[in-house]
Design an enzyme around this catalytic site. Sequence first.
Site, PDB file in Angstrom:
ATOM      1  N   LYS A  52       0.835  -1.218   0.057  1.00 24.26           N
ATOM      2  CA  LYS A  52      -0.035   0.196   0.135  1.00 24.26           C
ATOM      3  C   LYS A  52       0.890   1.210  -0.150  1.00 24.26           C
ATOM      4  O   LYS A  52       0.502   2.297  -0.786  1.00 24.26           O
ATOM      5  CB  LYS A  52      -0.854  -0.112   1.278  1.00 24.26           C
ATOM      6  CG  LYS A  52      -2.008  -1.080   1.073  1.00 24.26           C
ATOM      7  CD  LYS A  52      -2.618  -1.281   2.621  1.00 24.26           C
ATOM      8  CE  LYS A  52      -3.779  -2.363   2.431  1.00 24.26           C
ATOM      9  NZ  LYS A  52      -4.516  -2.414   3.726  1.00 24.26           N
ATOM     10  N   GLN A  96      -4.252  -1.503   9.965  1.00 27.06           N
ATOM     11  CA  GLN A  96      -4.219  -2.933   9.299  1.00 27.06           C
ATOM     12  C   GLN A  96      -4.796  -3.911  10.309  1.00 27.06           C
ATOM     13  O   GLN A  96      -4.314  -3.804  11.608  1.00 27.06           O
ATOM     14  CB  GLN A  96      -2.894  -3.282   8.893  1.00 27.06           C
ATOM     15  CG  GLN A  96      -2.708  -4.447   8.215  1.00 27.06           C
ATOM     16  CD  GLN A  96      -3.234  -4.363   6.767  1.00 27.06           C
ATOM     17  OE1 GLN A  96      -3.506  -3.155   6.220  1.00 27.06           O
ATOM     18  NE2 GLN A  96      -3.836  -5.490   5.959  1.00 27.06           N
ATOM     19  N   ASP A 119     -10.728   2.888   4.340  1.00 28.80           N
ATOM     20  CA  ASP A 119     -10.930   1.565   4.270  1.00 28.80           C
ATOM     21  C   ASP A 119     -12.431   1.305   4.228  1.00 28.80           C
ATOM     22  O   ASP A 119     -12.934   0.120   3.897  1.00 28.80           O
ATOM     23  CB  ASP A 119     -10.431   0.707   5.531  1.00 28.80           C
ATOM     24  CG  ASP A 119      -9.238  -0.185   5.319  1.00 28.80           C
ATOM     25  OD1 ASP A 119      -8.878  -0.354   4.186  1.00 28.80           O
ATOM     26  OD2 ASP A 119      -8.520   0.012   6.193  1.00 28.80           O
TER      27      ASP A 119
END
Length: 293
Positions: A52, A96, A119
């Site tokens: 990412k 994460q 997200d």
Amino acid sequence: MQLLDGKFVSEKIKQDIAAEAAEFLTSSGRKPHLVAILVGNDGGSETYVASKMKNCEKVGFQSSLIRYDNSVTEAELLAKVEEINNDTGVDGLIVQLPLPKHIDPEKVTEKIDYRKDVDGFHPVNLGRMMRNLPCFIPATPYGIMLMLQAYGIDTAGKHCVVVGRSNIVGSPMSILMGRNANPGNCTVTLTHSKTINLKEMCLQADILIAAIGRKNYITADMVKPGAIVIDVGMNRETSATTKSGYKLYGDVDFEHVAPIASWITPVPGGVGLMTIVGLLKNTLASAKGEIYA
Ligand code: GUN
């Protein structure tokens, strides 16, 4: 069988994102900025977060990685999230998952300012998605929609069977495929670990989306000839034959399913790359104030 090529599509969309990021830099004097928080040393998470960050750099975003070891307390993590929420130089924040057991992922997810939740996991974004309002769509389902769009696949009226009901993929995917939109307009069946007749369900799928997290779980006898097969699996196993020391397997037995599918995503080189694109698009949209002013 034709391949839904995540490498090809993601590279193409990233070129467009890079052009928009350059325009944004010219007009605003800054780059879109994504912050990622990574707790612990889970091998998969390390790899995904590194990818990412690397992709942010590639498209001209600023990226910052904040690392904690497994001993970080929930309070410390929540305080850091609060600090980043208040930092006007940050457009997107992701934490994460998975997190260590002593940290409640729900608390962390709800702590993230929904206006920076690129997200798309925050209840506000999920709720707004349900109601067809502007929102951040979870990156993996968003990436899959972009892939279907890129190949001009007509989904309207088709039966989409989603295998797996996670908050991150299966549940939002089922909502998106059932929406009155394109891609969308499917009749959707959401299956999961308690589904009794999974094989019969899968055999009815015109579009089969496998997000169950088990290597080669979808076998050829579960797939209708001509079906479109989307494999979300990222099952990591150690390997003596690869440079990285591990190998990635999908949820679909690609070797035997590919010959009977009309379209199929490979693993690697499919959905995983599109997830990154979804995240980048959300971050850019956040920077440009396109979702929340
Ligand atoms: N863990 C697995 N997939 C994801 C994702 O898309 N975002 C975050 N934050 N964690 C994940």
